[in-house]
Design an enzyme around this catalytic site. Structure first.
Site, PDB file in Angstrom:
ATOM      1  N   GLU A  35      35.952  37.489  47.740  1.00 41.97           N
ATOM      2  CA  GLU A  35      34.611  36.980  48.010  1.00 41.97           C
ATOM      3  C   GLU A  35      34.628  35.562  48.587  1.00 41.97           C
ATOM      4  OE1 GLU A  35      32.118  39.061  47.699  1.00 41.97           O
ATOM      5  OE2 GLU A  35      33.375  40.613  46.818  1.00 41.97           O
ATOM      6  N   GLU A  66      27.495  35.840  49.291  1.00 38.40           N
ATOM      7  CA  GLU A  66      28.882  35.850  48.819  1.00 38.40           C
ATOM      8  C   GLU A  66      29.132  34.726  47.815  1.00 38.40           C
ATOM      9  OE1 GLU A  66      30.924  38.181  49.315  1.00 38.40           O
ATOM     10  OE2 GLU A  66      30.161  39.243  51.057  1.00 38.40           O
ATOM     11  N   HIS A  69      28.388  36.161  44.640  1.00 44.16           N
ATOM     12  CA  HIS A  69      29.443  37.069  44.175  1.00 44.16           C
ATOM     13  C   HIS A  69      30.625  36.280  43.616  1.00 44.16           C
ATOM     14  CE1 HIS A  69      27.844  40.393  47.098  1.00 44.16           C
ATOM     15  NE2 HIS A  69      26.958  40.010  46.190  1.00 44.16           N
ATOM     16  N   HIS A 181      26.874  45.571  53.558  1.00 44.14           N
ATOM     17  CA  HIS A 181      27.470  44.592  54.474  1.00 44.14           C
ATOM     18  C   HIS A 181      28.291  45.268  55.568  1.00 44.14           C
ATOM     19  CE1 HIS A 181      27.182  41.307  51.110  1.00 44.14           C
ATOM     20  NE2 HIS A 181      26.006  41.661  51.606  1.00 44.14           N
TER      21      HIS A 181
END
EC number: 1.11.1.6
Length: 266
Positions: A35, A66, A69, A181
């Site tokens: 990530e 991200e 994440h 994504h």
């Protein structure tokens, strides 16, 4: 500008601690396709984008997600390391912990105080060489599809490495987001290819040696790739096949280096 909210994007709490799973999750945090790589690649591409606003916004939206994440996985690793053994006293108290301690990442306790790090499971540090931001959005979108594909593949494997429902719940969310994504970057790639062409960059075909541009050269002792001969490439041209590629460049003769370099080569 970034503004942080203390709430996570999605749940990131395991049912129980598991230091070995914490180590495995480091790949999705600090590994080549993790990530952090997605975050830095998409943000860098977005900041460098001076074309259509929708692509810039897409990249910055996704790069910022991200970050969330990275936060989720870091949090999950922190939970998985709660009460993890790390010293001889732990082993004396419960000798069965020897297997767990042997499988742990020693840097989790030694360097990071039982917290997540931006390393892969073997302690190799994340580095900016994993990032792609070329200034060419066709090339970058292709990289992004690959990055999301590799990330989703690794998350799928991590899912099979645990039965902890809390960990699996987070991984299910990441799987879904990486599906989105992949699809969005594929769509952007297709649109950009329609405008600029299939080959990157698309404005150099007039000067390349085009007689070599659609030749599959046989450089192995197998001939399975010959099956592509006659098939039509995405640019509309047909592939040809060369059974025995020839050496066309001659033998190089480079003069010896300056004596001060001490290149003693016989």
């Amino acid at each position: 500008m970034f503004k942080h909210t203390r709430k996570l994007q999605y749940n990131a709490k395991p049912d129980r601690s598991d230091p070995i799973m914490a180590r495995r999750l480091q790949e999705s945090l600090g590994g080549q396709w993790g990530e952090t790589t997605g975050m830095m690649s998409y943000l860098s591409q977005g900041w460098a984008s001076t074309g259509a606003e929708k692509y810039k916004d897409l990249l910055l939206d996704t790069g910022t997600e991200e970050m969330a994440h990275v936060e989720m996985i870091s949090t999950m690793i922190g939970y998985l390391l709660e009460d993890a053994p790390f010293g001889p006293e732990d082993l004396k108290r419960d000798p069965s912990l020897a297997t767990t301690m042997a499988g742990m990442d020693p840097e989790h306790s030694l360097v990071h105080g039982l917290n997540a790090s931006l390393n892969n499971p073997n302690g190799a540090a994340w580095n900016a060489g994993y990032v792609t931001s070329s200034g060419n959005l066709v090339a970058d979108m292709r990289f992004n599809v690959v990055r999301e594909s590799e990330a989703r593949l690794q998350v799928s494997r991590l899912y099979s490495m645990t039965e902890d429902e809390g960990v699996r719940d987070m991984l299910k969310f990441l799987l879904a987001r990486e599906t989105q994504h992949q699809l969005q970057f594929m769509k952007a790639q297709e649109e950009l290819e329609e405008k600029y062409g299939i080959i990157v960059p698309g404005d150099m075909k007039e000067i390349e040696h085009s007689e070599f541009s659609h030749v599959l050269m046989n450089f192995s002792d197998g001939d399975g790739s010959k099956a592509f001969e006659g098939q039509v490439a995405k640019d509309g041209e047909k592939f040809t096949y060369q059974e025995n590629p020839e050496a066309m460049g001659g033998i190089p003769h480079i003069k010896p280096g300056d004596p001060r370099l001490h290149n003693h080569q016989g």
